[in-house]
Structure formats: structure tokens, C-alpha cells
Design a protein around this motif. Structure first.
Motif, PDB file in Angstrom:
ATOM      1  N   HIS A 133       1.015  -1.195   0.006  1.00  0.00           N
ATOM      2  CA  HIS A 133      -0.016   0.048  -0.004  1.00  0.00           C
ATOM      3  C   HIS A 133       0.681   1.127  -0.123  1.00  0.00           C
TER       4      HIS A 133
ATOM      5  N   GLU B  48       1.868   1.572  -3.544  1.00  0.00           N
ATOM      6  CA  GLU B  48       0.846   1.938  -4.485  1.00  0.00           C
ATOM      7  C   GLU B  48       0.847   3.503  -4.153  1.00  0.00           C
TER       8      GLU B  48
ATOM      9  N   TYR C  17       0.871   6.037  -7.392  1.00  0.00           N
ATOM     10  CA  TYR C  17      -0.261   6.993  -7.865  1.00  0.00           C
ATOM     11  C   TYR C  17       0.040   8.503  -7.687  1.00  0.00           C
TER      12      TYR C  17
ATOM     13  N   PHE D 166     -10.078   8.911  -8.442  1.00  0.00           N
ATOM     14  CA  PHE D 166     -10.527   7.727  -7.760  1.00  0.00           C
ATOM     15  C   PHE D 166      -9.529   6.737  -7.311  1.00  0.00           C
ATOM     16  N   LYS D 167      -8.651   6.747  -8.303  1.00  0.00           N
ATOM     17  CA  LYS D 167      -7.441   5.726  -7.876  1.00  0.00           C
ATOM     18  C   LYS D 167      -6.662   6.091  -6.533  1.00  0.00           C
TER      19      LYS D 167
ATOM     20  N   LYS E  35      -8.087   8.088  -4.010  1.00  0.00           N
ATOM     21  CA  LYS E  35      -9.033   7.857  -2.958  1.00  0.00           C
ATOM     22  C   LYS E  35      -8.925   6.151  -2.726  1.00  0.00           C
ATOM     23  N   LYS E  36      -8.966   5.255  -3.740  1.00  0.00           N
ATOM     24  CA  LYS E  36      -8.430   3.927  -3.308  1.00  0.00           C
ATOM     25  C   LYS E  36      -7.424   3.752  -2.447  1.00  0.00           C
TER      26      LYS E  36
ATOM     27  N   LYS F 122      -8.101   4.676   0.982  1.00  0.00           N
ATOM     28  CA  LYS F 122      -8.664   3.889   1.631  1.00  0.00           C
ATOM     29  C   LYS F 122      -7.758   2.722   2.149  1.00  0.00           C
ATOM     30  N   ASN F 123      -6.879   2.576   1.368  1.00  0.00           N
ATOM     31  CA  ASN F 123      -6.048   1.156   1.638  1.00  0.00           C
ATOM     32  C   ASN F 123      -5.237   1.488   3.074  1.00  0.00           C
TER      33      ASN F 123
ATOM     34  N   GLU G  69     -11.070  10.708   5.801  1.00  0.00           N
ATOM     35  CA  GLU G  69     -10.888  10.780   4.155  1.00  0.00           C
ATOM     36  C   GLU G  69     -10.245  11.933   3.638  1.00  0.00           C
TER      37      GLU G  69
END
Length: 353
Positions: A70, A73, A77, A94-95, A97-98, A101-102, A153
Motif C-alpha cells: 500500500h 501503491e 499514484y 478515484f485511484k 481515493k482507493k 482507503k487502503n 478521508e
């Protein structure tokens, strides 16, 4: 596993943690025996701290707060987003936000969080590694403060993108480690406004995240920038990112500065209480920081040298130390450990790099 300054590395040392590029590629994998050419290359890349494995410290585990996958990742991004921004293109919110979230899920899966890992950063990935670490620090603090899911978030996204405006600044400015000139400092300070302009146009991201990027250098006493806001004029989430950014900049090399040791950074941060940041925010933040990170080498007031092997979370300044030697020869290992909470007359004089 133990921390080692790049200047203390020697040929044959075994790398204890994988070193990645900002796009997730492996630069050097865990378990590789370092050669003189590898060490020189690490130095050229600007990496100042690495982890090594040896017989004396192979049982010491230095765990990250989030998974390696993560962390990589999120850095990837960020890099892709930065590349798109540099050429005037949109990036995929959106990527992002993913990825956030992780990170949040990793942090909420742990009960007691104590941050002890030191990043291995190069010139090229410093901005992205710093941004992910600030995201982790801010999310840990947000969790401790009991923020709800929406605010958490927005906080994490704002933290991850707090320095996104720097992608529009000259690379030579971001690689500089000496103090900025007045002209350079003025240019660097524009990254907050640049970041705000980038993020406020992203409908899939909260406008609060854009304001975090705009305000993360504002300070309680009005000494910050870009607007010299004071007190309640600063968004509380921006203060959370601000203190996380401030600490991470203290303990890592970055644009216009070089790092200091974590215990000194903790003292500086406490001295900033009620001046740059609210007192309760400083106290809560420091409850989650290891003043003497696990794996670092320290000198005790007894003259002995040892490795930090574990933490006392209730008293971060009094960790558990494995004594390695009485003199200067790191091969003279002594099989004993000091719990500095119980051994009250023994204390750490310095971290050895």
C-alpha cells in the motif's frame, strides 16, 4: 535488523529492507550483500539511511504502520498524478481515493500505533515518500482524535497531496539540501497556492483536501504562509497535516534542509506547543512517535553502545536497549538488555550514525 547511516555501511553488509524507486520498481532487494559500487550508488541517489541484517540484530523486527504494497501503491499514484499535472493533463482522483482507503484500513486494523520506521529516501522519490509518510502520520493522529469517516478521508487525501504543488517547481530547487536563499524560499512557498489550484478543480475530491494543501504551512501564532492565518482562522485538519509535515521534515532530508535525529525533533515539537501548534495536538502526536526508533544504535551514559530493540509506549524516551559492546568494536557482543524504564540511572546520551 538495524538502522545504518550510509557512511557506516561496509562491503558485505546485508540489506534488511528493500529499497524502491518512486514508481514501485525495486532498486535493491532485501538480502542483497552490498558491494562498494552499490554503496556508492546509494550515496549518489541521496539515500542517507538504510536497514541492514546481521547476526546480532537479525531478531529485531522493525514494522511499518501500513503494508509495503500500500505504501508503494500510494507513491506510484502520486508519481502518475504528478506526471499528468506537469503536462497539463487530468489525473485519476478515484485511484487516489482507493490508495487512501487502503492506508486508512491498515491504520484502523491496529490497536496501539507507535511509529518507529525511518524512510529510505532518494532525491527522486523524496517528495512522494514524504507525502505518503505525512499521510500516515496525519491519519494516525486523526484516528487518535476520533475523526469521523468523511473528515478522515478528506484529511488523508489532503495529507497525501499536501505538497502536490511542488511538481510545478524546478527540480533543482527540490533537490537542494542547503538552506534556501530568500528568492528560493519565496518560490518554494508558492507550492501551497499551486496545490490548492490543482485540487480544487477535482470534483471527486473534497474541497477540504484542497484547503489542507493551501493551509498546511499556516501556524497558530500567524508566522506561517501563504496568508499568515492565526488561531481559529486555520482549518483544524490543516493543523493536523501541518504538524505531521513539520515533524517529517525535521527527521528527513528535504528541499532546503537536512534532517535531525528523532529525539531532538520531539523536543523541538514540544517547544512549538501553543506557538506553532495547539498543545493538545502536540501531546497527542508525540504519544505515537518513537523518540529513539527501533533498530537505531545508541550510546548510553555508562559508555556502552547498543541497539534499540523495543519500545515502552507509555514512556517513549525510555526504550529497551540491547548492549552490544563496552568499547568501539561492534563484534564484542554482550547478551543483555536494559529496560530503561526499570534501569532508571541509565539513559541514552546520543544516537550514533
Amino acid at each position: 535488523m538495524r538502522q545504518s547511516s550510509i557512511n557506516r555501511l561496509k562491503q558485505g553488509d546485508v540489506l534488511g529492507r528493500t529499497i524502491y524507486a518512486n514508481d514501485g520498481r525495486v532498486l535493491l532487494g532485501r538480502g542483497i550483500a552490498l558491494t562498494s559500487s552499490y554503496i556508492q550508488r546509494l550515496r549518489e541517489l541521496g539515500i542517507t539511511i538504510v536497514y541492514v541484517d546481521d547476526e546480532e540484530t537479525k531478531d529485531i523486527v522493525v514494522e511499518d504502520i501500513i503494508s509495503e504494497e500500500h505504501r508503494r501503491e500510494a507513491m506510484s499514484y502520486l508519481e502518475l498524478s504528478g506526471q499528468a499535472i506537469q503536462v497539463g493533463k487530468d489525473f485519476d482522483g478515484f485511484k487516489v481515493k482507493k490508495a487512501v482507503k487502503n492506508i486508512i484500513e491498515d491504520i484502523f486494523s491496529q490497536k496501539d500505533i507507535f511509529i518507529s520506521l525511518t524512510d529510505m529516501r532518494s532525491y527522486d522519490n523524496q517528495v512522494f515518500a514524504h507525502s505518503v509518510s505525512v499521510c500516515v502520520l496525519a491519519t494516525v493522529l486523526g484516528k487518535a482524535l476520533g475523526l469521523d469517516q468523511n473528515n478522515l478521508e478528506a484529511l488523508a487525501i489532503g495529507a497525501l497531496f499536501h505538497d502536490i504543488g511542488t511538481v510545478k517547481l524546478p527540480k533543482e530547487l527540490l533537490r537542494k539540501r542547503e538552506a534556501f536563499t530568500i528568492k528560493e524560499a519565496d518560490l518554494f512557498e508558492t507550492h501551497t497556492s499551486l496545490g490548492f489550484d490543482i485540487l480544487r478543480s477535482k470534483r471527486e475530491l473534497s474541497l477540504i483536501s484542497a484547503h489542507i494543501a493551501f493551509q498546511h504551512h499556516e501556524r497558530l501564532n500567524g508566522s506561517g504562509y501563504p496568508r499568515k492565518l492565526e488561531g481559529d482562522g486555520i482549518h483544524h485538519l490543516a493543523l493536523i497535516v501541518g504538524i505531521s509535515d513539520f515533524y517529517d521534515n525535521l527527521v528527513n532530508d528535504g528541499p532546503g534542509h537536512t534532517r535531525i535525529l528523532p529525539h531532538d525533533a520531539c523536543e523541538i515539537l514540544m517547544g512549538c506547543s501553543d506557538k506553532l501548534f495547539p498543545h493538545d495536538l502536540v501531546v497527542t502526536f508525540l504519544k505515537h512517535i518513537a523518540a529513539y526508533p527501533t533498530g537505531c544504535t545508541v550510546k548510553l551514559n555508562t559508555g556502552e553502545i547498543g541497539i534499540i530493540v523495543d519500545q515502552n509506549k507509555s514512556l517513549p524516551m525510555r526504550p529497551i536497549v540491547r548492549v552490544l559492546q563496552a568499547g568501539k568494536d561492534l563484534n564484542q557482543v554482550k547478551a543483555r538488555e536494559y529496560d530503561l524504564v526499570k534501569k532508571r540511572t541509565t539513559f541514552i546520551e546520543s544516537i550514533l550514525e
